[in-house]
Motif scaffolding. Structure first.
Motif, PDB file in Angstrom:
ATOM      1  N   THR B 270       0.828  -1.209   0.000  1.00 39.31           N
ATOM      2  CA  THR B 270       0.000   0.000   0.000  1.00 39.31           C
ATOM      3  C   THR B 270       0.865   1.262   0.000  1.00 39.31           C
ATOM      4  OG1 THR B 270      -1.641  -1.254   1.239  1.00 39.31           O
ATOM      5  CG2 THR B 270      -1.945   1.115   1.177  1.00 39.31           C
ATOM      6  N   THR B 277      -7.940   0.168  -5.213  1.00 42.42           N
ATOM      7  CA  THR B 277      -8.728  -1.008  -5.605  1.00 42.42           C
ATOM      8  C   THR B 277      -7.822  -2.195  -5.929  1.00 42.42           C
ATOM      9  OG1 THR B 277      -8.688  -0.474  -7.967  1.00 42.42           O
ATOM     10  CG2 THR B 277     -10.461   0.501  -6.660  1.00 42.42           C
ATOM     11  N   GLU B 280      -8.312  -5.677  -4.263  1.00 43.06           N
ATOM     12  CA  GLU B 280      -9.688  -6.170  -4.113  1.00 43.06           C
ATOM     13  C   GLU B 280      -9.829  -7.656  -4.417  1.00 43.06           C
ATOM     14  OE1 GLU B 280     -12.228  -3.645  -6.411  1.00 43.06           O
ATOM     15  OE2 GLU B 280     -12.362  -2.140  -4.827  1.00 43.06           O
ATOM     16  N   ASN B 281      -9.087  -8.129  -5.401  1.00 44.46           N
ATOM     17  CA  ASN B 281      -9.284  -9.524  -5.823  1.00 44.46           C
ATOM     18  C   ASN B 281      -8.166 -10.474  -5.421  1.00 44.46           C
ATOM     19  OD1 ASN B 281     -11.738  -8.898  -7.232  1.00 44.46           O
ATOM     20  ND2 ASN B 281     -10.470  -7.903  -8.784  1.00 44.46           N
TER      21      ASN B 281
END
Lengths: 285, 285
Positions: B270, B277, B280-281
């Motif tokens: 980060t 986003t 997200e997956n």
């Protein structure tokens, strides 16, 4: 500014020139003292750096990171780590906390056993996932790393086994009584790691595993490394069976289980063995 | 004595104190000049070391190793290598020749991109086999590394992609004519590597591969690293698609394709992204 400085692997002079400059201008210098050790003690480092070192054990770093970081707000603070700063998760944690507290930080890299293991002649590009082997007790014998070794050897890759270090550990008795009395430090030898590894395949055989399905056998080629980067570094290539009785001397040790071998790798390993039959059954690349 | 000395990754001051002492007492100092580069040139190193350096290109090391070794018979000779000495096979070869000629040698370790890549926050223990991505031409597009990446990501492991370096290469025309005219050096960027990686999966899709069977897709998390260890180091975490248009500046670059992520790894990444986003997956450990 917080500096996280790698010390390399051997002795005081394995620090980089950049790292030494940073230490000498720092107001406080912490020495991380629980994930690894150099072949020289704190005093030898203090003398060479010309600085007093504050020993930072696990308690201190995990519970009093704020103190270290508070100092770094107003002056230069160095946090010294054996090997490279990114070998262990704890240092990542310190760095994240620094970032959260908006304290600028800088990392000074150095050699780590993760790259220096290449000195045995096995190519770093041919290593798979690294595994950690912990000390077993009578009733706690974790072997989840076995499947990782199997996945590596199935692909012909070498496996670097990092061997357990127990520093400032409490006995269960003292822990229960809340007594901060610590056991003497223990460092796993390549011989002990080899014994644990062979115990796992004995169990697999009892469970019905054929030798051809095993990640390794007693005859597998392995390399034991001790005190890498120091003057009395020792490297021995032999079988896992013979490694169980090979004494590499004082810590730290590492153990590599060889996968398929490139002829150049065989040639390098020949420097570290007196067993000329060792490579008779290996798969060459 | 032959000393093979790692220079680390950033600038002149990334050498270890031990390495610097060795260079200063050596009668001849060779600088290996084809497997990697520092962010500073030969002159900056010469000034800092206080020694003249002899550039050792591929021709010299492979064809005239005897000269280097002959010198080492009678006096101290240093052979300087960017990163750690055991990053490339050529240095292993030099060491083997020294051993054959019964010339004593010593290795001074340093940081290598193989361990310093951990500065992006991905744990070194969670990397699988390292791959090398070479420059493609119109009619030569090797992609054998794809299966290795697939084997890594299937196991949730990260893949470190080492990116091609072309130094002192001849054009096919000049090679055919026997003219020793060299092309300007080329270093693969993380963006170009990402483009080649995505071209491979386009081909796989045409061959009938489903996205769930691929080693990675355009949306996969990857990390580009440039000039690791130098003052202007840059790290960017993004998708492979966005990496194709991300300019990380001057060489050297590295690219990591992320496997499953530990929450602490996500927290570290980060720091290097503005794309909230991105995670997200991802599959968390």
């Amino acid at each position: 500014m917080l500096y996280i400085v790698g010390l390399g692997l051997g002795d005081a002079k394995d620090i980089t020139v950049k790292g030494l400059e940073v230490i000498r201008k720092s107001e406080k210098v912490y020495l991380e003292a629980y994930t690894s050790i150099l072949t020289v003690g704190k005093e030898a480092l203090e003398e060479f750096y010309g600085k007093q070192l504050i020993l930072a054990d696990r308690d201190m770093v995990e519970q009093h990171a704020d103190v270290i970081l508070d100092n770094a707000k107003n002056c230069d603070v160095s946090f010294l780590v054996v090997g490279d700063p990114f070998g262990a998760t704890t240092h990542t944690d310190l760095l994240l906390r620094a970032r959260q507290a908006e304290i600028p930080y800088n990392v000074i890299h150095n050699a780590s056993i993760m790259n220096a293991v290449g000195c045995c002649g096995l190519q770093l590009y041919s290593f798979g996932e690294t595994v950690s082997i912990v000390f077993w007790t009578d009733d706690w014998k974790p072997d989840s790393f076995y499947d990782k070794i199997l996945a590596n050897t199935t692909r012909g890759l070498h496996t670097h086994c990092l061997l357990d270090i127990k520093v400032k550990e409490q006995s269960i008795e003292n822990l229960m009584r809340g007594k901060k009395i610590y056991e003497p430090p223990r460092y796993m030898s390549a011989a002990q790691a080899a014994r644990q590894l062979l115990e796992i395949i004995q169990k697999k055989r009892v469970e019905g595993c054929e030798d051809t399905e095993l990640a390794y056998t007693e005859k597998s080629v392995c390399v034991g490394l001790a005190r890498v980067g120091s003057d009395d570094q020792r490297i021995v290539a032999t079988t896992l069976q013979k490694m169980t009785t090979t004494d590499l001397g004082p810590p730290l040790h590492s153990l590599v289980i060889a996968g398929h071998l490139h002829p150049l790798e065989v040639e390098m390993l020949t420097l570290f063995t007196d067993d000329l039959t060792l490579f008779e059954n290996v798969v060459l690349l």
